[in-house]
Design a protein around this motif. Structure first.
Motif, PDB file in Angstrom:
ATOM      1  N   LEU A   1       0.874  -1.295   0.070  1.00 34.40           N
ATOM      2  CA  LEU A   1      -0.073  -0.063  -0.029  1.00 34.40           C
ATOM      3  C   LEU A   1       0.842   1.238  -0.206  1.00 34.40           C
ATOM      4  O   LEU A   1       0.493   2.297  -0.711  1.00 34.40           O
ATOM      5  CB  LEU A   1      -0.981  -0.008   1.208  1.00 34.40           C
ATOM      6  N   GLU A   2       2.097   1.174   0.691  1.00 32.46           N
ATOM      7  CA  GLU A   2       2.848   2.307   0.619  1.00 32.46           C
ATOM      8  C   GLU A   2       3.544   2.839  -0.681  1.00 32.46           C
ATOM      9  O   GLU A   2       3.521   3.692  -1.233  1.00 32.46           O
ATOM     10  CB  GLU A   2       4.102   2.121   1.667  1.00 32.46           C
ATOM     11  N   MET A   3       4.086   1.691  -1.323  1.00 34.99           N
ATOM     12  CA  MET A   3       4.388   1.602  -2.582  1.00 34.99           C
ATOM     13  C   MET A   3       3.421   2.075  -3.667  1.00 34.99           C
ATOM     14  O   MET A   3       3.598   2.911  -4.549  1.00 34.99           O
ATOM     15  CB  MET A   3       5.114   0.574  -3.255  1.00 34.99           C
ATOM     16  N   LEU A   4       2.174   1.597  -3.449  1.00 34.12           N
ATOM     17  CA  LEU A   4       1.320   1.813  -4.578  1.00 34.12           C
ATOM     18  C   LEU A   4       0.623   3.272  -4.391  1.00 34.12           C
ATOM     19  O   LEU A   4       0.515   3.789  -5.319  1.00 34.12           O
ATOM     20  CB  LEU A   4      -0.162   0.735  -4.102  1.00 34.12           C
ATOM     21  N   GLY A   5       0.679   3.586  -3.204  1.00 33.51           N
ATOM     22  CA  GLY A   5       0.225   5.243  -2.998  1.00 33.51           C
ATOM     23  C   GLY A   5       1.335   6.173  -3.654  1.00 33.51           C
ATOM     24  O   GLY A   5       0.943   6.973  -4.463  1.00 33.51           O
ATOM     25  N   ARG A   6       2.761   5.968  -3.619  1.00 34.54           N
ATOM     26  CA  ARG A   6       3.484   6.399  -4.394  1.00 34.54           C
ATOM     27  C   ARG A   6       3.504   6.386  -5.816  1.00 34.54           C
ATOM     28  O   ARG A   6       3.567   7.514  -6.656  1.00 34.54           O
ATOM     29  CB  ARG A   6       5.011   6.058  -4.075  1.00 34.54           C
ATOM     30  N   PHE A   7       3.395   5.173  -6.377  1.00 30.44           N
ATOM     31  CA  PHE A   7       3.004   4.929  -7.830  1.00 30.44           C
ATOM     32  C   PHE A   7       1.806   5.804  -8.210  1.00 30.44           C
ATOM     33  O   PHE A   7       1.931   6.410  -9.461  1.00 30.44           O
ATOM     34  CB  PHE A   7       2.689   3.430  -8.083  1.00 30.44           C
ATOM     35  N   ILE A   8       0.833   5.823  -7.710  1.00 31.61           N
ATOM     36  CA  ILE A   8      -0.526   6.467  -7.970  1.00 31.61           C
ATOM     37  C   ILE A   8      -0.211   8.128  -8.026  1.00 31.61           C
ATOM     38  O   ILE A   8      -0.759   8.690  -8.899  1.00 31.61           O
ATOM     39  CB  ILE A   8      -1.778   6.041  -7.147  1.00 31.61           C
ATOM     40  N   GLU A   9       0.360   8.438  -6.980  1.00 30.25           N
ATOM     41  CA  GLU A   9       0.660   9.831  -6.984  1.00 30.25           C
ATOM     42  C   GLU A   9       1.510  10.202  -7.936  1.00 30.25           C
ATOM     43  O   GLU A   9       1.246  11.235  -8.839  1.00 30.25           O
ATOM     44  CB  GLU A   9       1.463  10.025  -5.746  1.00 30.25           C
ATOM     45  N   ASP A  10       2.623   9.665  -8.436  1.00 33.64           N
ATOM     46  CA  ASP A  10       3.638   9.846  -9.699  1.00 33.64           C
ATOM     47  C   ASP A  10       2.567   9.727 -11.055  1.00 33.64           C
ATOM     48  O   ASP A  10       2.956  10.566 -11.923  1.00 33.64           O
ATOM     49  CB  ASP A  10       4.605   8.821  -9.897  1.00 33.64           C
ATOM     50  N   LEU A  11       1.464   8.840 -11.024  1.00 31.96           N
ATOM     51  CA  LEU A  11       0.660   8.757 -12.113  1.00 31.96           C
ATOM     52  C   LEU A  11      -0.232   9.893 -12.220  1.00 31.96           C
ATOM     53  O   LEU A  11      -0.488  10.342 -13.710  1.00 31.96           O
ATOM     54  CB  LEU A  11      -0.036   7.391 -12.085  1.00 31.96           C
ATOM     55  N   PHE A  12      -0.783  10.506 -11.262  1.00 32.58           N
ATOM     56  CA  PHE A  12      -1.386  11.597 -11.505  1.00 32.58           C
ATOM     57  C   PHE A  12      -0.404  12.688 -11.746  1.00 32.58           C
ATOM     58  O   PHE A  12      -1.120  13.665 -12.713  1.00 32.58           O
ATOM     59  CB  PHE A  12      -1.991  11.864  -9.981  1.00 32.58           C
TER      60      PHE A  12
END
Lengths: 317, 317
Positions: A249-260
């Motif tokens: 969840l921690e890494m997924l949060g970063r991935f999604i942030e960067d994707l935005f």
């Protein structure tokens, strides 16, 4: 041939990883005998047909009796139950290990069952293919790949070193780290890549305006690369996400942030932001090839494979 | 050898795709002569060194003079400027085409410059590797891959058929669709896969708790697959996202929506939801292999490539 590292090796679970260990341990003369146990009768029968071991048992406790090393290769959600089942039969001085893609949670599940005098050395060979089951394994799977050991506080160094020798003899490079750090590293290098691969294949399958047959036909534009890892064993991967929840969840949060950020750059036509990222990522590919963790051949060498296959077909009688 | 399809072929841009067309057209005897023009003097010089054509010119108008077919292979953002530059020199009855990964916007850029009596047939070969430049091309690149033609209203059918014959002779399967539908199909099969590959490589590079060298070392767990497409040409891909904005944002919205559903399933430990998706996506991989759009060899056949390379090295004097 190397000096045998263990007299008796017990393998609990005999899928892609377990059967590759059986084949490698045999091929390189690393063990005296191999006992195999697995839950499903048909898988055990198949392991016997393939001649992967010397002893076969439906009962994991029977398989581990007298073993110098036990390697548990089951979906990580089943680790605790296996540890509980084998605990009473473990030989004093034996090494118990696993191959799970998650380490913190596996330690939590298994450690309480490991008897005094038995060495618990969790391990994770960072190797695999999208295929699963005892037929999918091969002796060379671990060659040049990393195996991460995550010994727990109190583990005797000699036990860790012996297991490291076993993995090195199968061709692995061995590294040691804490279970927590392992789970963070693997979340980004393995778990999130699998999650987004599964996700995009699912998104593509649900479209109304683009048919599934179009997605399949035109997959060479990039999509097909994702379908390979999205073809990995579903039970294994369900368990990875359930048991490495926090790091994922921690890494997924970063991935999604960067994707935005990228989404916004596309929406506002910020070409420089896109170019900067796209230019930066090339260097990482180069490093992966330089350290021998991937082939430099274009398209992973698919053209070479097609050529070799065609030649073999032509040469066949 | 096939019957030549065109007397003179002009290639504007001579990167991976342009140079592969040059090699294939020559190898299969599909054209009488090849004229090459490209913007950067050093690339033109390299094309000459490689012997990719018969005529070389820094001026695209000069290259297209007398050509029966002109294929523009430049980043899609440059399509309009190239069309404007070559328009006055185009021969009546010539076919003008391109190879851009975006079609709607390319039509918008190029069509206004195409003179009366010249046939405009946009095309997109769904083929490529992560390498770029004139050295990266090879004659077999298009073999078994799809080439999508998107003729615009008013295009003579005979022109579309002739260009289709040319692509088929290079080994492509040819399909025709509208530019708008093309852009939607490619957004999901190619553009979004590239975007998320670039994105995850960027996310991984920015971590503080996991070092870049760890990301590289342990990349065989899945990450390395993404780095291949994230090593693709940055200018080309910047232009794809800028010029297929609507379809990309539409597909990206769906991808993110689905990712949130997965994120929630992980957070609330909904194993069944994860398993269902992971089991469903396997079938799509199987279909892609069945229709010949990818190899069935595990790991894209990387092991085969390593073996062939090692054998070749051993056999070398």
């Amino acid at each position: 041939m190397t000096e045998p590292v263990f007299g008796k090796l017990a393998l609990i679970g005999i899928g892609l990883i377990g059967s590759s260990i059986a084949r490698a341990a045999r091929a390189y003369g690393l063990v005296g005998e191999i006992a195999i146990s697995t839950r499903r009768p048909e898988t055990l029968a198949r392991a016997r047909e393939l001649g992967l071991g010397d002893l076969y048992s439906a009962d994991p406790a029977e398989a581990v009796r007298g073993a110098d090393c036990v390697i548990v290769s089951v979906p990580v959600g089943a680790s605790g139950a296996v540890a509980e089942a084998i605990a009473p039969a473990l030989k004093p001085g034996a090494i118990v290990s696993d191959v799970g893609s998650v380490k913190g949670d596996v330690v939590k599940q298994m450690a309480p069952f490991i008897p005094e005098g038995v060495h618990f050395v969790p391990a994770h060979p960072v190797a695999g293919t999208e295929h699963s089951g005892p037929d999918a394994g091969f002796a060379e799977l671990f060659r040049g790949r990393w195996c991460i050991l995550t010994p727990v506080p109190g583990t005797e160094e000699a036990a860790t070193e012996r297991l490291a020798r076993f993995w090195a003899a199968m061709g692995s490079k061995v590294e040691t780290m804490t279970p927590e750090h392992h789970d963070m590293v693997l979340a980004i290098t393995s778990h999130i890549p699998h999650l987004i691969a599964y996700n995009i294949v699912g998104t593509a399958a649900d479209l109304e305006k683009v048919t599934e047959s179009e997605v399949i036909k035109f997959s060479a534009g990039g999509f097909r690369d994702f379908t390979r890892i999205a073809a990995s064993d579903p039970t294994m991967w369900r368990d990875v996400f359930l048991h490495n929840k926090d790091a994922v969840l921690e890494m997924l949060g970063r991935f999604i942030e960067d994707l935005f950020v990228l989404q916004r750059a596309i929406r506002y036509a910020d070409g420089d932001a896109l170019y900067d990222l796209f230019a930066r990522t090339r260097a990482i590919r180069r490093s992966i090839i330089d350290v021998g963790q991937d082939t430099a051949a274009p398209d992973f060498g698919r053209q070479v494979v097609e050529k070799v296959t065609a030649e073999a077909d032509a040469a066949a009688p």
